[in-house]
Design a protein around this motif. Structure first.
Motif, mmCIF file in Angstrom:
data_model
loop_
_atom_site.group_PDB
_atom_site.id
_atom_site.type_symbol
_atom_site.label_atom_id
_atom_site.label_comp_id
_atom_site.label_asym_id
_atom_site.label_seq_id
_atom_site.Cartn_x
_atom_site.Cartn_y
_atom_site.Cartn_z
ATOM 1 N N PRO A 90 0.768 -1.227 -0.196
ATOM 2 C CA PRO A 90 -0.097 -0.154 0.047
ATOM 3 C C PRO A 90 0.712 1.387 0.043
ATOM 4 C CG PRO A 90 -0.716 -1.591 1.655
ATOM 5 C CD PRO A 90 0.442 -2.149 0.970
ATOM 6 N N HIS A 91 1.975 1.203 0.794
ATOM 7 C CA HIS A 91 2.496 2.770 0.798
ATOM 8 C C HIS A 91 3.536 3.051 -0.366
ATOM 9 C CE1 HIS A 91 6.875 0.573 1.220
ATOM 10 N NE2 HIS A 91 5.937 -0.356 1.774
ATOM 11 N N CYS A 128 0.546 4.358 -2.688
ATOM 12 C CA CYS A 128 0.286 5.928 -2.210
ATOM 13 C C CYS A 128 1.280 6.720 -2.692
ATOM 14 C CB CYS A 128 0.246 5.704 -0.709
ATOM 15 S SG CYS A 128 -0.037 7.309 0.111
ATOM 16 N N GLN A 158 -11.028 5.550 9.277
ATOM 17 C CA GLN A 158 -9.507 5.067 9.630
ATOM 18 C C GLN A 158 -8.463 6.228 9.988
ATOM 19 O OE1 GLN A 158 -9.805 1.692 10.087
ATOM 20 N NE2 GLN A 158 -11.622 1.590 8.568
ATOM 21 N N PHE A 192 -6.411 8.579 13.081
ATOM 22 C CA PHE A 192 -5.845 8.194 14.266
ATOM 23 C C PHE A 192 -6.448 8.966 15.545
ATOM 24 C CE2 PHE A 192 -2.614 8.583 10.603
ATOM 25 C CZ PHE A 192 -2.856 7.203 10.553
ATOM 26 N N MET A 234 -4.805 11.453 17.983
ATOM 27 C CA MET A 234 -3.618 12.337 17.430
ATOM 28 C C MET A 234 -4.642 13.583 17.162
ATOM 29 S SD MET A 234 -1.217 9.977 15.737
ATOM 30 C CE MET A 234 0.328 10.668 15.507
ATOM 31 N N LEU A 284 0.481 13.428 8.809
ATOM 32 C CA LEU A 284 0.831 11.956 8.537
ATOM 33 C C LEU A 284 0.291 11.660 7.029
ATOM 34 C CD1 LEU A 284 0.222 10.238 11.851
ATOM 35 C CD2 LEU A 284 2.402 10.158 10.355
ATOM 36 N N TYR A 326 3.236 11.854 4.630
ATOM 37 C CA TYR A 326 4.346 11.122 5.329
ATOM 38 C C TYR A 326 5.361 10.770 4.470
ATOM 39 C CZ TYR A 326 7.146 7.576 7.714
ATOM 40 O OH TYR A 326 7.905 6.883 8.347
ATOM 41 N N LEU A 327 5.189 10.530 3.073
ATOM 42 C CA LEU A 327 6.131 10.046 2.036
ATOM 43 C C LEU A 327 6.824 11.462 1.849
ATOM 44 C CD1 LEU A 327 3.962 7.766 -0.052
ATOM 45 C CD2 LEU A 327 6.030 7.254 1.257
ATOM 46 N N ARG A 330 -6.609 14.341 4.814
ATOM 47 C CA ARG A 330 -5.385 13.314 5.008
ATOM 48 C C ARG A 330 -5.060 12.708 3.579
ATOM 49 N NH1 ARG A 330 -5.430 8.424 8.809
ATOM 50 N NH2 ARG A 330 -6.519 7.605 7.074
ATOM 51 N N ALA A 339 4.736 8.067 13.208
ATOM 52 C CA ALA A 339 4.408 7.091 12.394
ATOM 53 C C ALA A 339 4.118 5.658 13.323
ATOM 54 C CB ALA A 339 5.230 6.864 11.184
ATOM 55 N N ALA A 367 0.811 6.262 14.868
ATOM 56 C CA ALA A 367 -0.036 6.039 13.881
ATOM 57 C C ALA A 367 -0.554 4.404 13.721
ATOM 58 C CB ALA A 367 0.174 6.565 12.626
ATOM 59 N N ASN A 416 -4.039 2.877 14.159
ATOM 60 C CA ASN A 416 -4.810 2.385 13.027
ATOM 61 C C ASN A 416 -4.147 1.963 12.094
ATOM 62 O OD1 ASN A 416 -6.656 2.192 10.878
ATOM 63 N ND2 ASN A 416 -8.043 3.380 11.712
ATOM 64 N N VAL A 419 -4.680 0.234 9.320
ATOM 65 C CA VAL A 419 -4.998 0.522 7.980
ATOM 66 C C VAL A 419 -4.796 1.937 7.456
ATOM 67 C CG1 VAL A 419 -7.048 0.367 6.278
ATOM 68 C CG2 VAL A 419 -6.548 -1.664 7.840
ATOM 69 N N GLY A 420 -5.242 2.718 8.416
ATOM 70 C CA GLY A 420 -5.149 4.288 8.041
ATOM 71 C C GLY A 420 -3.675 4.541 7.692
ATOM 72 N N ALA A 421 -2.580 3.762 8.622
ATOM 73 C CA ALA A 421 -1.167 4.016 8.488
ATOM 74 C C ALA A 421 -0.885 3.730 7.110
ATOM 75 C CB ALA A 421 -0.381 3.582 9.636
ATOM 76 N N ALA A 422 -1.202 2.416 6.718
ATOM 77 C CA ALA A 422 -0.739 2.300 5.440
ATOM 78 C C ALA A 422 -1.210 2.860 4.185
ATOM 79 C CB ALA A 422 -1.440 0.816 5.176
ATOM 80 N N LEU A 423 -2.454 3.585 4.225
ATOM 81 C CA LEU A 423 -2.816 4.168 3.133
ATOM 82 C C LEU A 423 -2.332 5.629 3.350
ATOM 83 C CD1 LEU A 423 -6.660 3.327 3.222
ATOM 84 C CD2 LEU A 423 -4.788 2.291 1.774
ATOM 85 N N CYS A 424 -1.697 6.014 4.467
ATOM 86 C CA CYS A 424 -0.776 7.232 4.454
ATOM 87 C C CYS A 424 0.381 7.293 3.627
ATOM 88 C CB CYS A 424 -0.698 7.740 6.026
ATOM 89 S SG CYS A 424 -2.155 8.519 6.679
ATOM 90 N N GLY A 425 0.951 5.954 3.535
ATOM 91 C CA GLY A 425 2.281 5.779 2.863
ATOM 92 C C GLY A 425 3.109 5.165 3.742
ATOM 93 N N ILE A 426 2.721 5.107 4.848
ATOM 94 C CA ILE A 426 3.745 4.346 5.922
ATOM 95 C C ILE A 426 3.964 3.121 5.672
ATOM 96 C CG2 ILE A 426 3.872 4.001 8.428
ATOM 97 C CD1 ILE A 426 2.230 6.324 8.978
ATOM 98 N N ASP A 427 5.265 2.714 5.727
ATOM 99 C CA ASP A 427 5.891 1.338 5.368
ATOM 100 C C ASP A 427 5.607 0.600 6.613
ATOM 101 O OD1 ASP A 427 7.084 -1.040 5.116
ATOM 102 O OD2 ASP A 427 8.806 -0.177 4.097
#
Lengths: 235, 288
Positions: free
Chosen positions: A70-71, A74, A86, A88, A91, A99, A102-103, A147, B170, B173, B177, B179-187
């Motif tokens: 997924p990352h 994205c 979904q 956080f 936060m 976030l 993030y990338l 987001r 991250a 995050a 969550n 799923v939310g983290a993965a969709l933000c581009g977090i590995d």
């Protein structure tokens, strides 16, 4: 831009998506319609890499996505604002939005993106320091879309962004999405229960039934032909 | 009155170190839903490394941290990659599976240390061991002050890392969550590895801090693990501030109970309170 071909997926041997094909062009607004359990959310989750397809291909600007994490997806500019938001919850609004960027590529434009999101959703500007878990449903949905935008998408997939919102707020949010689509030529793939409104905003629509794509047409075709609406959408 | 103040002060000093022992345990539990029962065993490894560096090369334990912290961080990353991640991919109940896996690992580490370095109890003897400062009549052993300072500094660093840096956010995050983290581009995989690195690095500092004030042997890992568990249960899973408060609380209870009941009973008191606490606030002090 997005090209899905003959995609299939099973949940524990139960077919959930069968030979589905779909395309979204650059700057196009596409509505994905269908009743509950038709497979809309599953399809989006496969495209964004949360689920692995059993067969078929997904390409974005010619690059294959169907085995990427997924990352990575994205990072290519295909961003999914998921069902249930979904976020956080413990936060702040600002941290949730940050976030989204993030990338590294998105992080370089963080300040400008944040300003733009606040311009789109002025209500969030006053709530940047507030914990997301304490926001109303409508405000949380704005954070979720915001987001997604922070990532600098070229195609935004929105899953039920108006679920549980008041009709006025739902209209406001959908029109903001349409505005984004026009002004930034952002591609949109929208899943919504609000069929009429979705069709009024979209260029074209797909109808999913029991995991199969049963109909594809322009929004005008669906809006103008009552028998078509009744047969596929029940309205 | 003098005795009460004295017990309170020593309770706080040791409590800070208990907090450090628990904070990494709490972090991996919260972020990855894996319960690393070998957490304290890793702390004991660090204590032994500090001990041998002192014995063989006369390296002060505080200086040895320069080596121990990166070593433990790398061990944490390797631990995640080789054991926790593959286990997570094969099970739907990582809490249970990880507990069994790391229980075995803890036993292996304990016996491994006993085999290599014998089960003899060890004491870290530095120039400041046994010396104490006396402030307003309250005696504070220097080793306790150093251990407490190490613990506080490490917890503060961890806290600011998680609150202020992008990667730290991250980590939070992913905990809140996935799923939310993965969709933000977090590995997710990378962030989880970093979390294990941080957890074991903090365990390494805790091991050295504990070794400054207590004797230790391979079986010590079990009693240290109990402290880590108490910290997580009092402080709540994944909460750094909760861990700090919980550690101080445990230290104070143990310190003060020494005045009233025989020392051997103080653990009994702690567990009685733990059971009462689980009925009253099962999600920890700071969680709503």
């Amino acid at each position: 831009m997005l090209e899905v071909r003959d995609l299939s997926f099973r949940y524990d041997a139960q077919p959930a998506i069968v030979d589905v094909s779909l395309a979204v062009q650059q700057g196009e607004f596409v509505a994905l319609l269908g009743s509950n359990g038709a497979g809309k959310t599953t399809l989006l989750r496969i495209i964004s890499g949360l689920l692995r397809p059993a067969s078929g291909t997904i390409a974005f600007d010619g690059q294959r996505l169907d085995s990427l994490q997924p990352h990575r997806i994205c990072d290519l500019g295909l961003v999914h604002v998921p069902e249930g938001r979904q976020l956080f919850p413990s936060m702040t609004v600002r941290e949730n939005l940050e976030l989204g960027a993030y990338l590294p590529a998105a992080r370089r434009h963080l300040a400008a993106s944040l300003e733009y999101v606040i311009h789109l959703f002025p209500k969030l500007g006053a709530r940047l320091g507030q914990l997301v878990g304490t926001l109303s449903g409508g405000e949380q949905q704005m954070v979720a879309i915001g987001r997604g935008l922070m990532a600098g998408p070229r195609l935004l997939m929105l899953d039920e962004p108006t679920l549980g919102l008041s009709p006025a707020l739902a209209t406001e949010i959908l029109h903001t999405v349409r505005q984004l689509n026009k002004e930034r030529s952002l591609g949109v793939l929208l899943v919504s229960q609000d069929v009429v409104q979705a069709l009024q905003l979209a260029h074209s629509a797909y109808v999913l039934q029991n995991g199969r794509m049963v109909r594809h047409g322009t929004a005008e075709e669906f809006l103008g032909d009552e028998s078509l609406r009744q047969a596929y959408l029940g309205i | 009155m003098y005795q009460v103040t004295q017990s309170l002060v020593s309770g706080i000093l040791t409590g800070g170190i208990f907090a450090l022992l628990g904070v990494g345990f709490s972090l991996t539990w919260g972020v990855t839903r894996a319960i690393n029962v070998a957490h304290a065993a890793f702390a004991v490894i660090a204590a032994y490394v500090a001990y041998w560096l002192l014995q063989m090369f006369h390296v002060d334990p505080l200086l040895a941290l320069v080596l121990i912290v990166p070593l433990m961080f790398s061990l944490g990353v390797a631990f995640h990659r080789t054991l926790i991640k593959p286990t997570g991919e094969r099970t739907h109940d990582l809490e249970l599976a990880s507990m069994m896996l790391t229980f075995g690992l803890a036993a292996a580490i304990e016996n491994g240390i006993a085999y290599v370095w014998s089960p003899d109890p060890r004491v870290i003897n530095t120039v400041y061991t046994g010396k104490a400062l006396s402030i307003a009549g309250i005696s504070m052993p220097i080793a306790h002050i150093l251990g407490f300072g190490l613990a506080l500094a490490t917890i503060a660093a961890l806290y600011f890392y998680l609150e202020r840096t992008f990667t730290g956010k991250a980590v939070r995050a992913v905990w809140q969550n996935r799923v939310g983290a993965a969709l933000c581009g977090i590995d997710l995989e990378r962030v989880t590895s970093i979390t294990y690195g941080l957890a074991l690095a903090s365990a390494g500092v805790a091991g050295v801090a504990m070794a400054l004030i207590y004797t230790f042997d391979p079986a010590t890992q079990f009693s240290w693990l109990i402290y880590a568990f108490l910290v997580v249960i009092f402080g709540g899973v994944g909460s750094v501030l909760g861990s700090l408060l919980a550690g101080l609380f445990i230290g104070i209870v143990l310190g003060l109970s020494g005045l009233l009941i025989p020392f051997a009973w103080s653990n009994l008191l702690l567990f009685a309170m733990l059971i009462a606490f689980l009925f009253w606030r099962p999600t920890g002090l700071l969680r709503r």
